[in-house]
Design an enzyme around this catalytic site. Structure first.
Site, PDB file in Angstrom:
ATOM      1  N   VAL A  78       0.843  -1.187   0.000  1.00 38.36           N
ATOM      2  CA  VAL A  78       0.000   0.000   0.000  1.00 38.36           C
ATOM      3  C   VAL A  78       0.879   1.239   0.000  1.00 38.36           C
ATOM      4  O   VAL A  78       1.880   1.299   0.724  1.00 38.36           O
ATOM      5  CB  VAL A  78      -0.909   0.015   1.244  1.00 38.36           C
ATOM      6  N   ASP A 187      11.517 -19.651  -3.350  1.00 40.70           N
ATOM      7  CA  ASP A 187      10.284 -19.259  -4.039  1.00 40.70           C
ATOM      8  C   ASP A 187      10.559 -18.181  -5.089  1.00 40.70           C
ATOM      9  O   ASP A 187       9.852 -17.174  -5.153  1.00 40.70           O
ATOM     10  CB  ASP A 187       9.236 -18.785  -3.033  1.00 40.70           C
TER      11      ASP A 187
END
Length: 373
Positions: A78, A187
């Site tokens: 954000v 990942d």
């Protein structure tokens, strides 16, 4: 914006405020201890980049008027404002990732241009909040796989893809070589690579699934399988053993996607079904074409490539610009993809050798463009 309204909602009674403050203090102590433990384990407690601490109140004020939100893998980014400067505030949505380790590793790597720089963190929420420098960015996954205008797609030229590959590779090499013991990311995928839209620089984010190798050891056994299916090293998936080659496989899949511009094996084989995503690659394709008695079975990437020429599977958006002139570079690049994504880890190169080969290919591309000019 319901999540942010919950964060900034006023408590009408003083006892509610006291209760909240007590919870924040408990979270601070628990999370602070966990972050310190990670720093001690990773780097003897030394931190290259000072971590600034923000209170929950400061975070709430920072995002109070935010209207921009970026969804990444298991996290929300954000936009906010702290000390009159823009920042990116990250909230984790996953309980199974190690956000404390992410803070420790990111703090150690924030001096690198290819890691999103950590400004500070807040430990007063149940899941710590990370605050980064503001970058006008788009994820590599969105740039490659989502619907973009033709101009945006064409901007991701072969040269830029090579640069992105090199920048990600150098960051993984740092993880493997510059800590007390090698750290394995586990990942690596386009969803965790942000592209600065002003400079074009790739910035890695999220080391929460990382794991350290024990001192003096080349592997570590982990009972909890971590990663994303399409990128998961099949040897790690079957044996639960993590090595540096675990990251090499994942990075090889990312290289393959940079070459093809395709998200998954499904989307390459058929465009009939809409909404394909990485985690829904049909394992049936793999099961039906693989003999599991084979000690070295082909991986899904190998099954797709088979005897294909690189120019036949390369993304047509950059072929329009370069075409046959880069054929040898594409073939060398595809050969590197094959080496990275072979089944047995012992047959894959180390990341430092992968990075050197990518540098060589990029230098060939630069030499070609200089000659053309």
């Amino acid at each position: 914006m319901h999540f942010f309204r919950v964060l900034t909602r006023k408590k009408p009674f003083s006892f509610a405020a006291a209760e909240r403050r007590k919870k924040e203090e408990d979270c601070y102590l628990k999370n602070g201890g966990a972050v310190l433990e990670e720093l001690l384990a990773l780097c003897d407690g030394n931190c290259r980049i000072p971590i600034r601490y923000f209170t929950a109140t400061e975070i709430e004020r920072a995002i109070k008027h935010s209207k921009r939100k970026m969804e990444l893998s298991h996290v929300s980014m954000v936009t906010g404002s702290l000390d009159n400067r823009p920042v990116l505030v990250r909230f984790s949505r996953c309980q199974f990732t190690n956000i404390h380790r992410d803070i420790a590793i990111t703090a150690q790597m924030s001096h690198l241009k290819n890691v999103l720089r950590l400004v500070g963190c807040c430990l007063e929420f149940e899941q710590p909040v990370m605050v980064y420098e503001y970058v006008e960015a788009i994820t590599l996954s969105d740039l490659l796989f989502r619907e973009c205008d033709h101009k945006t797609k064409r901007s991701l030229s072969w040269g830029k893809r090579l640069r992105i590959a090199n920048e990600v590779a150098s960051t993984v090499v740092f993880l493997h070589t510059e800590f007390t013991t090698p750290i394995i990311h586990r990942d690596i995928k386009p969803h965790k690579v942000m592209i600065d839209q002003n400079s074009g620089v790739a910035k890695i984010i999220d080391f929460s699934l990382s794991i350290s190798l024990p001192p003096g050891e080349l592997e570590v056994q982990d009972a909890v399988l971590c990663g994303t299916f399409w990128y998961l090293d099949p040897e790690y998936a079957s044996l639960g053993i993590v090595t540096q080659k675990t990251d090499v496989y994942s990075f090889g899949v990312l290289l393959f996607q940079l070459l093809t511009g395709k998200e998954s094996l499904d989307s390459m084989q058929s465009n009939i079904e809409e909404g394909n995503v990485m985690d829904r690659v049909h394992s049936r394709i793999y099961e039906e074409t693989t003999n599991f008695k084979d000690p070295n079975p082909p991986t899904m990437v190998e099954l797709y490539i088979k005897e294909c020429n690189a120019i036949d599977i390369a993304d047509p958006t950059f072929l329009e610009q370069h075409g046959i002139e880069i054929r040898q570079q594409l073939e060398d690049y595809l050969d590197l993809v094959k080496k990275c994504t072979t089944y047995k880890g012992e047959n894959r190169p180390y990341m430092i050798h992968v990075a050197k080969e990518l540098c060589r290919i990029e230098n060939c591309y630069r030499a070609l463009t200089i000659d053309q000019n």
